[in-house]
Scaffold this motif. Structure first.
Motif, PDB file in Angstrom:
ATOM      1  N   VAL A 166      19.137  54.495   3.475  1.00  0.00           N
ATOM      2  CA  VAL A 166      18.685  53.872   2.233  1.00  0.00           C
ATOM      3  C   VAL A 166      17.166  53.955   2.179  1.00  0.00           C
ATOM      4  O   VAL A 166      16.497  54.124   3.198  1.00  0.00           O
ATOM      5  CB  VAL A 166      19.156  52.407   2.128  1.00  0.00           C
ATOM      6  CG1 VAL A 166      20.680  52.341   2.111  1.00  0.00           C
ATOM      7  CG2 VAL A 166      18.602  51.581   3.284  1.00  0.00           C
ATOM      8  N   GLY A 167      16.607  53.829   0.980  1.00  0.00           N
ATOM      9  CA  GLY A 167      15.173  53.994   0.802  1.00  0.00           C
ATOM     10  C   GLY A 167      14.493  52.751   0.273  1.00  0.00           C
ATOM     11  O   GLY A 167      15.114  51.895  -0.364  1.00  0.00           O
ATOM     12  N   VAL A 168      13.165  52.663   0.550  1.00  0.00           N
ATOM     13  CA  VAL A 168      12.357  51.543   0.084  1.00  0.00           C
ATOM     14  C   VAL A 168      10.897  51.989   0.032  1.00  0.00           C
ATOM     15  O   VAL A 168      10.489  52.905   0.762  1.00  0.00           O
ATOM     16  CB  VAL A 168      12.534  50.311   1.001  1.00  0.00           C
ATOM     17  CG1 VAL A 168      11.932  50.582   2.384  1.00  0.00           C
ATOM     18  CG2 VAL A 168      11.952  49.062   0.384  1.00  0.00           C
ATOM     19  N   ARG A 169      10.096  51.355  -0.797  1.00  0.00           N
ATOM     20  CA  ARG A 169       8.671  51.670  -0.910  1.00  0.00           C
ATOM     21  C   ARG A 169       7.909  50.985   0.223  1.00  0.00           C
ATOM     22  O   ARG A 169       8.165  49.815   0.553  1.00  0.00           O
ATOM     23  CB  ARG A 169       8.145  51.192  -2.266  1.00  0.00           C
ATOM     24  CG  ARG A 169       6.620  51.185  -2.430  1.00  0.00           C
ATOM     25  CD  ARG A 169       6.103  52.584  -2.645  1.00  0.00           C
ATOM     26  NE  ARG A 169       4.642  52.580  -2.646  1.00  0.00           N
ATOM     27  CZ  ARG A 169       3.883  52.424  -3.728  1.00  0.00           C
ATOM     28  NH1 ARG A 169       4.456  52.244  -4.905  1.00  0.00           N
ATOM     29  NH2 ARG A 169       2.571  52.457  -3.646  1.00  0.00           N
ATOM     30  N   GLU A 176      10.307  44.426   3.956  1.00  0.00           N
ATOM     31  CA  GLU A 176      10.612  43.373   4.923  1.00  0.00           C
ATOM     32  C   GLU A 176      11.924  42.686   4.585  1.00  0.00           C
ATOM     33  O   GLU A 176      12.738  42.404   5.477  1.00  0.00           O
ATOM     34  CB  GLU A 176       9.476  42.355   4.954  1.00  0.00           C
ATOM     35  CG  GLU A 176       9.660  41.249   5.978  1.00  0.00           C
ATOM     36  CD  GLU A 176       8.489  40.289   6.041  1.00  0.00           C
ATOM     37  OE1 GLU A 176       8.550  39.320   6.801  1.00  0.00           O
ATOM     38  OE2 GLU A 176       7.501  40.520   5.307  1.00  0.00           O
ATOM     39  N   ALA A 177      12.154  42.425   3.295  1.00  0.00           N
ATOM     40  CA  ALA A 177      13.391  41.760   2.881  1.00  0.00           C
ATOM     41  C   ALA A 177      14.607  42.609   3.203  1.00  0.00           C
ATOM     42  O   ALA A 177      15.647  42.092   3.633  1.00  0.00           O
ATOM     43  CB  ALA A 177      13.348  41.462   1.381  1.00  0.00           C
ATOM     44  N   LEU A 178      14.498  43.928   3.024  1.00  0.00           N
ATOM     45  CA  LEU A 178      15.610  44.820   3.324  1.00  0.00           C
ATOM     46  C   LEU A 178      15.915  44.818   4.815  1.00  0.00           C
ATOM     47  O   LEU A 178      17.088  44.729   5.219  1.00  0.00           O
ATOM     48  CB  LEU A 178      15.289  46.239   2.851  1.00  0.00           C
ATOM     49  CG  LEU A 178      16.328  47.321   3.154  1.00  0.00           C
ATOM     50  CD1 LEU A 178      17.682  46.961   2.557  1.00  0.00           C
ATOM     51  CD2 LEU A 178      15.854  48.678   2.632  1.00  0.00           C
ATOM     52  N   ASN A 179      14.875  44.893   5.626  1.00  0.00           N
ATOM     53  CA  ASN A 179      15.070  44.837   7.082  1.00  0.00           C
ATOM     54  C   ASN A 179      15.762  43.543   7.500  1.00  0.00           C
ATOM     55  O   ASN A 179      16.729  43.559   8.268  1.00  0.00           O
ATOM     56  CB  ASN A 179      13.718  44.944   7.796  1.00  0.00           C
ATOM     57  CG  ASN A 179      13.300  46.381   8.055  1.00  0.00           C
ATOM     58  OD1 ASN A 179      14.013  47.142   8.684  1.00  0.00           O
ATOM     59  ND2 ASN A 179      12.135  46.738   7.557  1.00  0.00           N
ATOM     60  N   VAL A 187      24.234  45.018   9.790  1.00  0.00           N
ATOM     61  CA  VAL A 187      24.484  46.363   9.268  1.00  0.00           C
ATOM     62  C   VAL A 187      23.472  47.344   9.865  1.00  0.00           C
ATOM     63  O   VAL A 187      22.260  47.146   9.751  1.00  0.00           O
ATOM     64  CB  VAL A 187      24.368  46.384   7.725  1.00  0.00           C
ATOM     65  CG1 VAL A 187      24.529  47.805   7.198  1.00  0.00           C
ATOM     66  CG2 VAL A 187      25.413  45.463   7.116  1.00  0.00           C
ATOM     67  N   ALA A 188      23.984  48.373  10.513  1.00  0.00           N
ATOM     68  CA  ALA A 188      23.126  49.410  11.104  1.00  0.00           C
ATOM     69  C   ALA A 188      22.979  50.551  10.111  1.00  0.00           C
ATOM     70  O   ALA A 188      23.812  51.455  10.034  1.00  0.00           O
ATOM     71  CB  ALA A 188      23.728  49.921  12.415  1.00  0.00           C
ATOM     72  N   ALA A 189      21.916  50.491   9.312  1.00  0.00           N
ATOM     73  CA  ALA A 189      21.622  51.544   8.336  1.00  0.00           C
ATOM     74  C   ALA A 189      20.231  52.078   8.619  1.00  0.00           C
ATOM     75  O   ALA A 189      19.353  51.350   9.082  1.00  0.00           O
ATOM     76  CB  ALA A 189      21.710  51.002   6.917  1.00  0.00           C
ATOM     77  N   GLU A 190      20.028  53.347   8.340  1.00  0.00           N
ATOM     78  CA  GLU A 190      18.708  53.941   8.522  1.00  0.00           C
ATOM     79  C   GLU A 190      17.873  53.677   7.268  1.00  0.00           C
ATOM     80  O   GLU A 190      18.337  53.892   6.146  1.00  0.00           O
ATOM     81  CB  GLU A 190      18.812  55.446   8.760  1.00  0.00           C
ATOM     82  CG  GLU A 190      17.456  56.119   8.959  1.00  0.00           C
ATOM     83  CD  GLU A 190      17.551  57.618   9.158  1.00  0.00           C
ATOM     84  OE1 GLU A 190      16.491  58.280   9.146  1.00  0.00           O
ATOM     85  OE2 GLU A 190      18.683  58.130   9.315  1.00  0.00           O
ATOM     86  N   ILE A 191      16.656  53.210   7.463  1.00  0.00           N
ATOM     87  CA  ILE A 191      15.764  52.933   6.340  1.00  0.00           C
ATOM     88  C   ILE A 191      14.695  54.012   6.279  1.00  0.00           C
ATOM     89  O   ILE A 191      13.947  54.219   7.237  1.00  0.00           O
ATOM     90  CB  ILE A 191      15.095  51.554   6.483  1.00  0.00           C
ATOM     91  CG1 ILE A 191      16.150  50.444   6.503  1.00  0.00           C
ATOM     92  CG2 ILE A 191      14.107  51.325   5.340  1.00  0.00           C
ATOM     93  CD1 ILE A 191      15.576  49.060   6.718  1.00  0.00           C
ATOM     94  N   LEU A 239      19.054  40.253  -4.349  1.00  0.00           N
ATOM     95  CA  LEU A 239      19.206  39.818  -2.965  1.00  0.00           C
ATOM     96  C   LEU A 239      18.221  38.732  -2.584  1.00  0.00           C
ATOM     97  O   LEU A 239      18.431  37.997  -1.623  1.00  0.00           O
ATOM     98  CB  LEU A 239      19.031  41.017  -2.019  1.00  0.00           C
ATOM     99  CG  LEU A 239      19.950  42.213  -2.252  1.00  0.00           C
ATOM    100  CD1 LEU A 239      19.613  43.331  -1.279  1.00  0.00           C
ATOM    101  CD2 LEU A 239      21.412  41.798  -2.097  1.00  0.00           C
ATOM    102  N   THR A 240      17.122  38.633  -3.326  1.00  0.00           N
ATOM    103  CA  THR A 240      16.096  37.639  -3.055  1.00  0.00           C
ATOM    104  C   THR A 240      15.586  37.054  -4.356  1.00  0.00           C
ATOM    105  O   THR A 240      15.806  37.611  -5.431  1.00  0.00           O
ATOM    106  CB  THR A 240      14.893  38.267  -2.308  1.00  0.00           C
ATOM    107  OG1 THR A 240      14.316  39.288  -3.139  1.00  0.00           O
ATOM    108  CG2 THR A 240      15.319  38.885  -0.987  1.00  0.00           C
TER     109      THR A 240
END
Length: 300
Positions: A166-169, A176-179, A187-191, A239-240
């Motif tokens: 998944v991607g983030v800016r 930080e919120a995604l992490n 959940v083990a996902a690659e960021i 999510l937040t």
């Protein structure tokens, strides 16, 4: 320091091309503060001496803050700051005030406020305790939250992203919120981190990532301008819950008082709702934004 080739004179009726006129109610309310301001109001003193208000704005956070036609500042937050500029001119009884907009990035925006390079950050900035170690914030100006841009048939629950990329800016509270959210859900996902939103959306459109995470307001704009929007969607749930504010230097309570007074009057007069409608046409304010319009104004 590079600046936009746009310097607007602040007057009673015209202070930035394309920005709405000030309401007379703001003039009558905030000028009352002039009698109470102490002699040592540092930022206000400098503004009066130099006849310049230095405003920072994000160039890539539409619809909240972005570079419009010809590089001109545009969006919800710059519109608010243009109104505040008029209030400052009224309070200081200045016949002329140059409101100069400087483009800032996600990495240096708060440092520029802390160093005095800019007086007020008019971008898309979430109020956090960590950031308040560096700068102060105005009363809340917007409420946003992390949402997801993904393919029409893509999953919307965090656990469904296990094993996916998944991607983030970079340099945002969203990262930080995604992490934190992925770790809390186990959940083990690659960021994958991108330097700007355009790169992230391009990666999503090409299938390099399964989803792109950002503030919902930003995702709506990215979705609307995507050539592949017929194949994409933005999640309705967030999510937040993140309160946005205008950042200013720590410890200058007089300048913050002027900014907060101007914002409170904009709320009380209904002008904030008008600016929302102008900056986000066709978007219905969510429950959090509607609640903010009710509770944010501070009585005189």
């Amino acid at each position: 320091m590079a600046t936009l080739p746009v310097v607007a004179k602040v007057t009673e009726t015209d202070f930035l091309k394309g920005i709405s006129k000030m309401r007379k109610t703001l003039l009558s309310a905030v000028t009352l503060l002039a009698l109470a301001l102490p002699a040592g109001a540092q930022t206000l003193d400098r503004i009066k001496d130099t006849k310049e208000l230095k405003l920072g704005f994000r160039t890539d956070a539409a619809p909240l803050s972005f570079a419009g036609e010809g590089g001109r500042p545009d969006g919800y937050s710059p519109m608010l700051c243009a109104e505040i500029a008029q209030a400052i001119a009224n309070i200081l009884r200045m016949e002329e005030l140059n409101a100069v907009f400087y483009p800032v990035g996600t990495q240096d925006r708060f440092d520029k406020v802390a160093s005095g390079d800019i007086d007020l950050l008019c971008g898309a900035a979430t109020i956090t305790l960590r950031r308040r170690e560096i700068v102060d914030f105005s009363v809340p100006t917007y409420v946003d939250g992390v949402a997801i841009l993904l393919p029409q048939d893509g999953p919307e629950h965090l656990e469904d992203f296990a094993g996916k990329t998944v991607g983030v800016r970079s340099g945002t509270t969203t990262q930080e919120a995604l992490n934190n959210s992925l770790n809390a859900a186990g959940v083990a996902a690659e960021i994958k981190v991108f330097e700007d939103h355009a790169e992230g959306v391009a990666a999503l459109e090409s299938g390099d990532i399964a989803a792109y995470f950002a503030d919902q307001s930003i995702l709506y704009n990215l979705y609307a301008n995507s050539a592949a929007k017929d194949t994409l969607k933005v999640t309705g749930e967030i999510l937040t819950i993140e309160k946005h504010g205008l950042a200013l230097a720590r410890g200058d309570s007089e300048f913050r008082l002027v900014v907060d007074a101007a914002l409170s009057q904009l709320y009380a007069s209904g002008r904030m709702e008008e600016i929302f409608a102008e900056a986000l046409p066709g978007v219905t304010p969510g429950l959090a934004v509607r609640a903010m319009h009710l509770i944010a104004p501070t009585i005189p």
